[in-house]
Each structure stands twice: as C-alpha cells, then as structure tokens.
Motif scaffolding. Structure first.
Motif, mmCIF file in Angstrom:
data_model
loop_
_atom_site.group_PDB
_atom_site.id
_atom_site.type_symbol
_atom_site.label_atom_id
_atom_site.label_comp_id
_atom_site.label_asym_id
_atom_site.label_seq_id
_atom_site.Cartn_x
_atom_site.Cartn_y
_atom_site.Cartn_z
ATOM 1 N N PRO A 141 -9.208 6.313 2.820
ATOM 2 C CA PRO A 141 -8.023 6.329 3.566
ATOM 3 C C PRO A 141 -6.575 5.988 2.994
ATOM 4 O O PRO A 141 -6.550 5.789 1.776
ATOM 5 C CB PRO A 141 -8.414 5.207 4.691
ATOM 6 C CG PRO A 141 -9.087 4.024 3.757
ATOM 7 C CD PRO A 141 -10.036 5.214 2.762
ATOM 8 N N MET A 142 -5.638 6.260 3.639
ATOM 9 C CA MET A 142 -4.346 6.142 3.322
ATOM 10 C C MET A 142 -3.921 4.773 2.691
ATOM 11 O O MET A 142 -4.292 3.948 3.362
ATOM 12 C CB MET A 142 -3.265 6.680 4.362
ATOM 13 C CG MET A 142 -1.862 6.582 3.818
ATOM 14 S SD MET A 142 -1.572 7.827 2.531
ATOM 15 C CE MET A 142 -0.042 7.625 2.098
ATOM 16 N N PHE A 143 -3.343 4.521 1.827
ATOM 17 C CA PHE A 143 -2.786 3.292 1.191
ATOM 18 C C PHE A 143 -1.842 3.074 1.976
ATOM 19 O O PHE A 143 -0.988 3.609 2.409
ATOM 20 C CB PHE A 143 -2.593 3.340 -0.433
ATOM 21 C CG PHE A 143 -1.873 4.699 -0.832
ATOM 22 C CD1 PHE A 143 -0.585 4.569 -0.793
ATOM 23 C CD2 PHE A 143 -2.503 5.623 -1.315
ATOM 24 C CE1 PHE A 143 0.289 5.514 -1.204
ATOM 25 C CE2 PHE A 143 -1.766 6.804 -1.748
ATOM 26 C CZ PHE A 143 -0.332 6.683 -1.639
ATOM 27 N N THR A 144 -1.361 1.526 1.769
ATOM 28 C CA THR A 144 -0.230 1.071 2.385
ATOM 29 C C THR A 144 1.134 1.039 1.753
ATOM 30 O O THR A 144 2.240 0.950 1.908
ATOM 31 C CB THR A 144 -0.589 -0.640 2.778
ATOM 32 O OG1 THR A 144 -1.031 -1.261 1.764
ATOM 33 C CG2 THR A 144 -1.662 -0.313 4.011
ATOM 34 N N ARG A 145 0.839 0.828 0.075
ATOM 35 C CA ARG A 145 2.164 0.991 -0.507
ATOM 36 C C ARG A 145 1.723 1.063 -2.043
ATOM 37 O O ARG A 145 0.542 1.267 -2.511
ATOM 38 C CB ARG A 145 2.771 -0.459 -0.599
ATOM 39 C CG ARG A 145 2.012 -1.640 -1.261
ATOM 40 C CD ARG A 145 2.535 -2.803 -1.252
ATOM 41 N NE ARG A 145 1.997 -4.046 -2.132
ATOM 42 C CZ ARG A 145 2.457 -3.890 -3.577
ATOM 43 N NH1 ARG A 145 3.373 -3.525 -4.266
ATOM 44 N NH2 ARG A 145 1.759 -4.915 -4.428
ATOM 45 N N LEU A 146 2.876 1.632 -2.845
ATOM 46 C CA LEU A 146 2.626 1.781 -4.200
ATOM 47 C C LEU A 146 3.034 0.684 -5.051
ATOM 48 O O LEU A 146 4.090 -0.174 -4.603
ATOM 49 C CB LEU A 146 3.407 2.903 -4.839
ATOM 50 C CG LEU A 146 2.829 4.418 -4.163
ATOM 51 C CD1 LEU A 146 2.997 4.767 -2.790
ATOM 52 C CD2 LEU A 146 3.399 5.404 -5.362
ATOM 53 N N HIS A 147 2.724 0.619 -6.086
ATOM 54 C CA HIS A 147 3.321 -0.523 -7.046
ATOM 55 C C HIS A 147 3.255 0.069 -8.421
ATOM 56 O O HIS A 147 3.282 1.493 -8.575
ATOM 57 C CB HIS A 147 2.211 -1.862 -7.338
ATOM 58 C CG HIS A 147 0.876 -1.347 -7.861
ATOM 59 N ND1 HIS A 147 0.675 -1.230 -9.177
ATOM 60 C CD2 HIS A 147 -0.444 -1.295 -6.948
ATOM 61 C CE1 HIS A 147 -0.880 -0.772 -9.138
ATOM 62 N NE2 HIS A 147 -1.178 -0.909 -7.774
ATOM 63 N N SER A 148 3.855 -0.603 -9.480
ATOM 64 C CA SER A 148 4.123 -0.062 -10.605
ATOM 65 C C SER A 148 3.036 0.874 -11.464
ATOM 66 O O SER A 148 3.322 1.961 -12.201
ATOM 67 C CB SER A 148 4.684 -0.899 -11.622
ATOM 68 O OG SER A 148 3.694 -1.793 -11.940
ATOM 69 N N GLY A 149 1.524 0.540 -11.173
ATOM 70 C CA GLY A 149 0.771 1.203 -11.919
ATOM 71 C C GLY A 149 -0.278 2.102 -11.002
ATOM 72 O O GLY A 149 -1.306 2.609 -11.514
ATOM 73 N N GLY A 150 0.282 1.913 -9.716
ATOM 74 C CA GLY A 150 -0.765 2.923 -8.785
ATOM 75 C C GLY A 150 -0.516 2.482 -7.317
ATOM 76 O O GLY A 150 0.500 2.329 -6.885
ATOM 77 N N VAL A 151 -1.641 2.304 -6.578
ATOM 78 C CA VAL A 151 -1.455 2.338 -5.072
ATOM 79 C C VAL A 151 -2.348 0.974 -4.649
ATOM 80 O O VAL A 151 -3.159 0.446 -5.503
ATOM 81 C CB VAL A 151 -2.081 3.464 -4.262
ATOM 82 C CG1 VAL A 151 -0.952 4.561 -4.809
ATOM 83 C CG2 VAL A 151 -3.623 3.759 -4.646
ATOM 84 N N GLU A 152 -2.000 0.512 -3.416
ATOM 85 C CA GLU A 152 -2.720 -0.579 -2.848
ATOM 86 C C GLU A 152 -3.078 -0.433 -1.461
ATOM 87 O O GLU A 152 -2.339 0.167 -0.605
ATOM 88 C CB GLU A 152 -1.875 -1.888 -3.170
ATOM 89 C CG GLU A 152 -2.639 -2.960 -2.550
ATOM 90 C CD GLU A 152 -1.705 -4.392 -2.713
ATOM 91 O OE1 GLU A 152 -1.645 -5.167 -1.946
ATOM 92 O OE2 GLU A 152 -1.418 -4.502 -3.813
ATOM 93 N N TRP A 153 -4.343 -0.887 -0.983
ATOM 94 C CA TRP A 153 -4.552 -0.528 0.463
ATOM 95 C C TRP A 153 -4.156 -1.969 1.193
ATOM 96 O O TRP A 153 -3.963 -3.007 0.653
ATOM 97 C CB TRP A 153 -6.145 -0.195 0.592
ATOM 98 C CG TRP A 153 -6.324 1.237 0.212
ATOM 99 C CD1 TRP A 153 -6.496 2.258 1.273
ATOM 100 C CD2 TRP A 153 -6.599 1.871 -0.869
ATOM 101 N NE1 TRP A 153 -6.467 3.484 0.562
ATOM 102 C CE2 TRP A 153 -6.640 3.285 -0.764
ATOM 103 C CE3 TRP A 153 -6.637 1.373 -2.416
ATOM 104 C CZ2 TRP A 153 -6.834 4.078 -1.964
ATOM 105 C CZ3 TRP A 153 -6.785 2.346 -3.342
ATOM 106 C CH2 TRP A 153 -6.856 3.720 -3.209
ATOM 107 N N ALA A 154 -4.448 -2.128 2.495
ATOM 108 C CA ALA A 154 -4.199 -2.924 3.479
ATOM 109 C C ALA A 154 -5.175 -4.124 3.007
ATOM 110 O O ALA A 154 -4.526 -5.332 3.244
ATOM 111 C CB ALA A 154 -4.141 -2.690 5.013
ATOM 112 N N ASP A 155 -6.016 -4.094 2.337
ATOM 113 C CA ASP A 155 -7.107 -5.363 2.198
ATOM 114 C C ASP A 155 -7.013 -5.663 0.829
ATOM 115 O O ASP A 155 -7.632 -6.647 0.239
ATOM 116 C CB ASP A 155 -8.782 -4.785 2.486
ATOM 117 C CG ASP A 155 -9.023 -3.772 1.501
ATOM 118 O OD1 ASP A 155 -8.129 -3.292 0.768
ATOM 119 O OD2 ASP A 155 -10.134 -3.251 1.583
ATOM 120 N N GLY A 156 -5.820 -5.484 0.230
ATOM 121 C CA GLY A 156 -5.493 -5.703 -1.086
ATOM 122 C C GLY A 156 -6.183 -4.872 -2.282
ATOM 123 O O GLY A 156 -6.013 -5.222 -3.416
#
Length: 351
Positions: free
Chosen positions: A255-270
């Motif tokens: 499913p679609m992730f909630t945000r990007l960070h410097s090294g990749g992506v993060e989902w709502a559950d962390g």
C-alpha cells in the motif's frame, strides 16, 4: 515574422496528425506547429520496452492502417514513431518544426498564436499538445528529503540502469505495472499503489477498451445510466511482460506509504523500506499553459468544452486530452472520430 492561415494546430504528435488528415480532406488551409525536432510526438521519448495495448491494425490513425511489426503482436514505441513519420509524409501534412508556442490570444476576428519563431493569425486553433510534457508528482510529505534518485516515468528508459539496486515504483496504472514488470527481474523491487491493482482479463486489450469508452460516451449523451466505461473493467492491461511477471509472483504490491525520509519511505505503522531510486508513475495533467491568455479555466483549472470546442472561445478546440475531449481521444485509434468532428465544426465556422 507574421503568418496567416485558416487553422493552426498546436502539436505534431498523433492527435495533431489526425486533425491534419481531416482538415486536409475538407480542403481547409492549415499549419501544424510542433515543438519537437523530429516526427513521432511523445512516442520518441518512451521507455525502451513500452508496448501498445492493441495489435497494429487496431492502433491506427484515420486513413492509414498501421502495418504489423515483425515478430510482435503488440508494436513497440519505435514502430509507432516510424508509422507516424510515414503518415506525416504520406498525407503531406504541413508540419513546422521546431516551433514552441508561447501563447494564444484573441485578436479581433482572429486568434493570434505567438511562438518563439514568429506569429500566426488563424480563424481557428486546435490545441493538441497532449499531457506527456506535464508529468504529475503528488505532494507526499518528505519528498524533498529523499537523498537518492527520484524520477517520473517520463524519464525512465531501461531496467539495466537500475540493475541490483533497491527501486520503489509508485503507481497502480499501466505505466506503473509495465515499469514494475520491467524492473522485477534484476532489481530489489517494491511496487506501491494506492489500492490493490486491478488487472483486466488477459484477453482484453485496447480494442475492448476503446469499445467500452465509446459505449460509455454514447450512454451519457443519451441520458442513460453511466456504464463506468474502461474504469469498470480494471486499471491495468495485462500485456505479455506484465502477465509474465504477475504469474511468476514478481508483482507483489504494497500500500501507499505515508512519507519519505532521506533513505527511503515509511508506512503509517512505522515500517520502512530503503531505496536507491523512486520512480513516480503518477500520471499527467493536460499541457495547456499556452492557453492562459484566453482566461478559459474554471475554478478548478478545467476548461469547459462542448465536444472538443471550448465553451468560452468557440474558435478554439481541445483535442486528444482524454475522455473529456472525446472517448479514448488520447489513444491512436480513439482520436480519429473526435478529430473528424472537430474538422467538420471548424469547416462550419469558416463557412
């Protein structure tokens, strides 16, 4: 330098050529202005493995069947470019290159088309600039923080550029599925979509999609219940490479992730996924900045049309931008009918 003609067509891709074919048949004086240096429209910029959704005979512009490509049921982009080049020559279409349009203005009895190489006055203008030149990127939190490579599908070329790397492909439409299938064999692929992918039945291709879009438009025009058109069938045409990757279990979707960070992506559950590259297959918007001087956009940026004719400027037609300018009008086979209707309307305007 100043020029005058009856009709100026903006864009020399498949849509502009289809419009030119019908204008030529009606004996109307016209010119096609194209920003590209060579024929072929957006097809000359497609990724290497891109294939049509339909056999060649069902992917043709008016008046000239596309010949089959040797060894291919579904022709590739290079074959389409060759076909469009031959089509332009066959019908002696007056294409001017490389001409970049900067604005369309009202000028008394004419529309004035300003370009980087002079000015044209015309009794009517057909805008056929498509969407390829305006890729859409969603506003996802942290997108600017990602330190590695990001690109839209318009920049993608071949899987070898990503061999052995961690790649996230975003998008559940045909581009997302085809590029994910392209990368599934030699990369660490993560395919991300807003909703579970909906593959059309394996025996459905562009022919059925065109028929569905046409039937939907006919129903709406007659006040009958909306059939849903293509969207009711699914989102992804299972062309052979996509089908093969799917059947081998290589197109597992997240499913679609909630945000990007410097090294990749993060989902709502962390949960996180690291990435060396993110490819956004998130669609396009109509390339219409040249029409800004006419002040036709509504509250949500949409230009109202009746068929292809702009409601606020009857000398302007918008052709090939999707179903709102004709059923399946953004496709090779689908643009013929609205192009014919546009040419006839303009002939009536010219008297």
């Amino acid at each position: 330098m100043s020029h005058r003609t009856q009709v100026v067509v903006l864009g020399g891709g498949q849509t502009g050529l289809a419009a030119g074919y019908h204008l030529r048949r009606l004996g109307i004086d016209f010119v096609i202005l194209d920003a590209q240096t060579t024929p072929g429209g957006a097809w000359q910029h497609a990724w290497d493995s891109l294939r049509l959704f339909s056999p060649a005979a069902y992917s043709s512009l008016p008046g000239r069947l596309m010949p089959a490509q040797t060894g291919q049921t579904y022709p590739d982009a290079r074959h389409v470019v060759e076909y469009l080049t031959e089509y332009e020559t066959r019908y002696e279409l007056p294409v001017e290159r490389s001409v970049r349009v900067t604005g369309v203005h009202r000028d008394g009895a004419f529309l004035r088309v300003e370009t980087d190489s002079g000015m044209w006055q015309a009794r009517a203008v057909i805008s056929a600039t498509g969407t390829w030149w305006r890729p859409f990127l969603p506003a996802v939190p942290g997108r600017a923080a990602f330190m590695s490579r990001q690109m839209h599908s318009v920049e993608y070329a071949r899987p070898q550029d990503f061999a052995g790397r961690r790649v996230i492909v975003v998008g559940g439409g045909n581009s997302g599925a085809q590029i994910a299938a392209d990368l599934a064999h030699d990369t660490q692929l993560t395919w991300v979509t807003q909703r579970p992918p909906r593959f059309l039945a394996d025996d459905i291709d562009g022919r059925a999609l065109f028929d569905a879009a046409t039937a939907r438009r006919r129903a709406l025009d007659q006040g009958r219940t909306d059939s849903g058109g293509v969207a009711s069938l699914g989102d992804i045409v299972a062309v052979p490479p996509v089908r093969a990757a799917r059947d081998r279990g290589l197109l597992a979707r997240r499913p679609m992730f909630t945000r990007l960070h410097s090294g990749g992506v993060e989902w709502a559950d962390g949960t996180r996924a690291e990435a060396d590259a993110i490819i956004w297959c998130t669609g396009f918007r109509p390339a219409l900045s040249h029409l800004v001087p006419l002040q036709l956009r509504g509250p949500r940026g949409h230009i109202a049309t009746t068929g292809t004719r702009a409601v606020g400027e009857p000398r302007l037609h918008l052709l090939g931008y999707g179903d709102w300018t004709g059923p399946a009008s953004a496709t090779l086979i689908g643009v013929g009918r609205p192009a014919r209707e546009t040419a006839r309307e303009i002939a009536g305007l010219l008297g």
